[in-house]
Motif scaffolding. Structure first.
Motif, PDB file in Angstrom:
ATOM      1  N   ASN A  27       0.843  -1.198   0.000  1.00  0.00           N
ATOM      2  CA  ASN A  27       0.000   0.000   0.000  1.00  0.00           C
ATOM      3  C   ASN A  27       0.877   1.246   0.000  1.00  0.00           C
ATOM      4  O   ASN A  27       1.318   1.694   1.019  1.00  0.00           O
ATOM      5  CB  ASN A  27      -0.964   0.005   1.195  1.00  0.00           C
ATOM      6  CG  ASN A  27      -0.229  -0.121   2.511  1.00  0.00           C
ATOM      7  OD1 ASN A  27       0.944  -0.432   2.551  1.00  0.00           O
ATOM      8  ND2 ASN A  27      -0.924   0.125   3.599  1.00  0.00           N
ATOM      9  N   SER A  29       1.783   5.299  -0.890  1.00  0.00           N
ATOM     10  CA  SER A  29       1.139   6.582  -0.637  1.00  0.00           C
ATOM     11  C   SER A  29       1.171   7.424  -1.907  1.00  0.00           C
ATOM     12  O   SER A  29       2.195   7.509  -2.573  1.00  0.00           O
ATOM     13  CB  SER A  29       1.897   7.284   0.493  1.00  0.00           C
ATOM     14  OG  SER A  29       1.312   8.501   0.790  1.00  0.00           O
ATOM     15  N   SER A  52      -3.885   6.622   1.422  1.00  0.00           N
ATOM     16  CA  SER A  52      -2.743   7.266   2.053  1.00  0.00           C
ATOM     17  C   SER A  52      -2.156   8.309   1.113  1.00  0.00           C
ATOM     18  O   SER A  52      -1.956   8.049  -0.068  1.00  0.00           O
ATOM     19  CB  SER A  52      -1.683   6.212   2.390  1.00  0.00           C
ATOM     20  OG  SER A  52      -0.570   6.817   2.991  1.00  0.00           O
ATOM     21  N   TYR A  53      -1.900   9.491   1.660  1.00  0.00           N
ATOM     22  CA  TYR A  53      -1.342  10.599   0.882  1.00  0.00           C
ATOM     23  C   TYR A  53      -0.105  11.143   1.579  1.00  0.00           C
ATOM     24  O   TYR A  53      -0.100  11.315   2.793  1.00  0.00           O
ATOM     25  CB  TYR A  53      -2.353  11.749   0.737  1.00  0.00           C
ATOM     26  CG  TYR A  53      -3.493  11.414  -0.183  1.00  0.00           C
ATOM     27  CD1 TYR A  53      -3.442  11.727  -1.533  1.00  0.00           C
ATOM     28  CD2 TYR A  53      -4.622  10.763   0.304  1.00  0.00           C
ATOM     29  CE1 TYR A  53      -4.492  11.405  -2.380  1.00  0.00           C
ATOM     30  CE2 TYR A  53      -5.669  10.435  -0.541  1.00  0.00           C
ATOM     31  CZ  TYR A  53      -5.603  10.762  -1.876  1.00  0.00           C
ATOM     32  OH  TYR A  53      -6.635  10.442  -2.722  1.00  0.00           O
ATOM     33  N   THR A  54       0.912  11.424   0.789  1.00  0.00           N
ATOM     34  CA  THR A  54       2.061  12.179   1.274  1.00  0.00           C
ATOM     35  C   THR A  54       1.924  13.569   0.692  1.00  0.00           C
ATOM     36  O   THR A  54       2.011  13.755  -0.524  1.00  0.00           O
ATOM     37  CB  THR A  54       3.392  11.535   0.857  1.00  0.00           C
ATOM     38  OG1 THR A  54       3.469  10.244   1.468  1.00  0.00           O
ATOM     39  CG2 THR A  54       4.570  12.381   1.315  1.00  0.00           C
ATOM     40  N   THR A  92       2.529  12.549   5.852  1.00  0.00           N
ATOM     41  CA  THR A  92       1.771  11.425   5.313  1.00  0.00           C
ATOM     42  C   THR A  92       0.575  11.155   6.213  1.00  0.00           C
ATOM     43  O   THR A  92       0.713  11.041   7.426  1.00  0.00           O
ATOM     44  CB  THR A  92       2.655  10.169   5.196  1.00  0.00           C
ATOM     45  OG1 THR A  92       3.760  10.467   4.328  1.00  0.00           O
ATOM     46  CG2 THR A  92       1.878   8.991   4.625  1.00  0.00           C
ATOM     47  N   VAL A  93      -0.613  11.088   5.589  1.00  0.00           N
ATOM     48  CA  VAL A  93      -1.867  10.907   6.312  1.00  0.00           C
ATOM     49  C   VAL A  93      -2.746   9.933   5.530  1.00  0.00           C
ATOM     50  O   VAL A  93      -2.800   9.990   4.304  1.00  0.00           O
ATOM     51  CB  VAL A  93      -2.621  12.255   6.453  1.00  0.00           C
ATOM     52  CG1 VAL A  93      -3.923  12.086   7.203  1.00  0.00           C
ATOM     53  CG2 VAL A  93      -1.763  13.298   7.128  1.00  0.00           C
ATOM     54  N   THR A  94      -3.446   9.058   6.243  1.00  0.00           N
ATOM     55  CA  THR A  94      -4.434   8.181   5.618  1.00  0.00           C
ATOM     56  C   THR A  94      -5.804   8.822   5.781  1.00  0.00           C
ATOM     57  O   THR A  94      -6.227   9.128   6.900  1.00  0.00           O
ATOM     58  CB  THR A  94      -4.408   6.778   6.246  1.00  0.00           C
ATOM     59  OG1 THR A  94      -3.106   6.215   6.039  1.00  0.00           O
ATOM     60  CG2 THR A  94      -5.453   5.873   5.612  1.00  0.00           C
TER      61      THR A  94
END
Length: 144
Positions: A27, A29, A52-54, A92-94
């Motif tokens: 998975n 990001s 997930s995004y960075t 980084t946040v989901t």
């Protein structure tokens, strides 16, 4: 004999490649660039898919800024410290389905317009707020 050695070497390399492939995370990001300045965000989209995004946050302003995300399952996830002018940092946040707020947590910055609301999944973002940017036809963030 040489052919057999080449065959064994090829099998060993294939096995090593398979071991490397298994060790890599499945998975990854997605990367999203965000620009900050007085008093707006430059952001390519206000509608995202869950995942997930960075966030790569670049400060194009004259003053130090920071970056924080609040929303479903995310309370106060922020970049440590500040981002100096012409500097950048990542976070980084989901994100799950829902509405999220991206803002600068430094005193007064969000009230001045350094705040944007994002819709994730089928959740539609509210109408644009002051300080929110749009994008040009090339997908680059622009400011109001």
């Amino acid at each position: 004999m040489k052919l057999r050695l080449l065959l064994y070497a090829g099998l060993a390399l294939a096995g090593a490649a398979a071991a490397v492939a298994v060790a890599q995370p499945t998975n990854s990001s997605a990367t999203m660039k965000i620009s900050e300045k007085e008093w707006a965000f430059g952001i390519a989209s206000r509608s995202l898919k869950p995942g997930s995004y960075t966030f790569v946050v670049a400060n194009h302003g004259k003053y130090a800024h920071s970056f924080e995300v609040k929303g479903p399952g995310v309370a106060g996830k922020r970049i440590a410290g500040t981002i100096a002018p012409k500097g950048s940092k990542t976070l980084t946040v989901t994100l799950k389905k829902g509405i999220y707020t991206f803002f600068c947590p430094l005193p007064g910055h969000a009230k001045l317009g350094l705040k944007v609301t994002i819709g994730v999944g089928e959740a539609a973002p509210p109408p644009s707020t002051s300080g929110t940017s749009t994008t040009d036809t090339g997908g680059s963030p622009i400011y109001p």
